[in-house]
Write a protein that holds these residues in place. Sequence first.
Motif, PDB file in Angstrom:
ATOM      1  N   ARG A   1     -13.055  25.028 -43.447  1.00 13.31           N
ATOM      2  CA  ARG A   1     -13.594  24.120 -42.437  1.00 13.31           C
ATOM      3  C   ARG A   1     -14.650  24.834 -41.625  1.00 13.31           C
ATOM      4  NH1 ARG A   1     -10.306  23.373 -38.412  1.00 13.31           N
ATOM      5  NH2 ARG A   1      -8.710  24.825 -39.048  1.00 13.31           N
TER       6      ARG A   1
ATOM      7  N   GLN B   1      -1.146  27.166 -30.925  1.00 12.36           N
ATOM      8  CA  GLN B   1      -1.727  26.011 -31.614  1.00 12.36           C
ATOM      9  C   GLN B   1      -0.672  24.933 -31.746  1.00 12.36           C
ATOM     10  OE1 GLN B   1      -3.966  26.513 -35.183  1.00 12.36           O
ATOM     11  NE2 GLN B   1      -5.062  28.295 -34.417  1.00 12.36           N
ATOM     12  N   HIS B   2      -1.158  23.692 -31.744  1.00 12.11           N
ATOM     13  CA  HIS B   2      -0.232  22.574 -31.893  1.00 12.11           C
ATOM     14  C   HIS B   2       0.145  22.412 -33.363  1.00 12.11           C
ATOM     15  CE1 HIS B   2       1.854  19.018 -30.589  1.00 12.11           C
ATOM     16  NE2 HIS B   2       1.364  18.385 -31.634  1.00 12.11           N
ATOM     17  N   ASN B   3       1.422  22.174 -33.602  1.00 16.83           N
ATOM     18  CA  ASN B   3       1.930  21.910 -34.947  1.00 16.83           C
ATOM     19  C   ASN B   3       2.337  20.444 -34.985  1.00 16.83           C
ATOM     20  OD1 ASN B   3       4.189  21.546 -36.930  1.00 16.83           O
ATOM     21  ND2 ASN B   3       3.619  23.650 -37.436  1.00 16.83           N
ATOM     22  N   LEU B   4       1.592  19.659 -35.747  1.00 16.65           N
ATOM     23  CA  LEU B   4       1.818  18.217 -35.799  1.00 16.65           C
ATOM     24  C   LEU B   4       3.181  17.883 -36.406  1.00 16.65           C
ATOM     25  CD1 LEU B   4       0.399  15.560 -35.107  1.00 16.65           C
ATOM     26  CD2 LEU B   4      -0.627  15.618 -37.378  1.00 16.65           C
TER      27      LEU B   4
ATOM     28  N   THR C   1       5.378  21.922 -44.977  1.00 19.43           N
ATOM     29  CA  THR C   1       4.670  21.269 -43.877  1.00 19.43           C
ATOM     30  C   THR C   1       4.883  21.963 -42.533  1.00 19.43           C
ATOM     31  OG1 THR C   1       4.928  19.200 -45.073  1.00 19.43           O
ATOM     32  CG2 THR C   1       4.265  19.029 -42.783  1.00 19.43           C
TER      33      THR C   1
ATOM     34  N   ALA D   1      -0.752  23.231 -39.364  1.00 21.81           N
ATOM     35  CA  ALA D   1      -1.071  22.708 -38.032  1.00 21.81           C
ATOM     36  C   ALA D   1      -1.356  21.205 -38.039  1.00 21.81           C
ATOM     37  CB  ALA D   1      -2.261  23.464 -37.436  1.00 21.81           C
ATOM     38  N   ARG D   2      -2.142  20.748 -38.986  1.00 22.21           N
ATOM     39  CA  ARG D   2      -2.687  19.390 -38.914  1.00 22.21           C
ATOM     40  C   ARG D   2      -2.011  18.381 -39.832  1.00 22.21           C
ATOM     41  NH1 ARG D   2      -9.005  19.707 -39.565  1.00 22.21           N
ATOM     42  NH2 ARG D   2      -8.399  20.261 -41.648  1.00 22.21           N
ATOM     43  N   VAL D   3      -0.795  18.633 -40.269  1.00 22.15           N
ATOM     44  CA  VAL D   3      -0.122  17.761 -41.232  1.00 22.15           C
ATOM     45  C   VAL D   3       1.143  17.190 -40.606  1.00 22.15           C
ATOM     46  CG1 VAL D   3       0.957  17.654 -43.507  1.00 22.15           C
ATOM     47  CG2 VAL D   3      -1.041  19.119 -43.150  1.00 22.15           C
TER      48      VAL D   3
END
Length: 185
Positions: free
Chosen positions: A89, A159-162, A41, A45-47
């Motif tokens: 995507r 980039q944002h890492n959730l 994980t 990025a989106r998890v």
Amino acid sequence: MMTIRAILPEKTLRTENVLLRPLRPSDGPAIAAGLSDYEVTRWLARVPYPYSLDEAERFLAWERAQRPVSAEQVYAIDRDGMIGLISLRDAGPEPVLGYWLAQAHWGKRYMSEAVAALVDDTFVDPDVTTIQSGVFEGNERSLAIQKRLGFEIIGRSIQHNLALGRDLAHIDTALTRARHYEFKK
């Protein structure tokens, strides 16, 4: 504009060792198990992390609802059961590739096969000119897969890492149609 790919949700792709197939409601436990591993994980990025079965079931319900109308392609990577996911995507001439594999299956070239199969299938569409992707800095395994298939580093971004809850340095990559066919020779 909806692509043909968006209205063929039951498509499968087979390689020597893995099957790329549509997600099933029964994939929830495998998704939760794979994404509850911080070493998986942390590179996505989106998890969110931790990742629960409830989160997996919400994702599967969303994907099932979107499948008939979405141009996003999401495939389970299956080898006697789901071992990861791969997706495209932002349909159109420059879709974005993303993927993950459960840690127990790292180093066996399954992801290389899965990415190669999806890339080959994507470039069958004459409207696709480039496949975009990338990795967070430090994710050398994923970057190596992309480089073996001809992806080139085209820049760097943040980039944002959730999962980590912060912005990280990201290596942006792309594979053009011409370079793909050059690498296939």
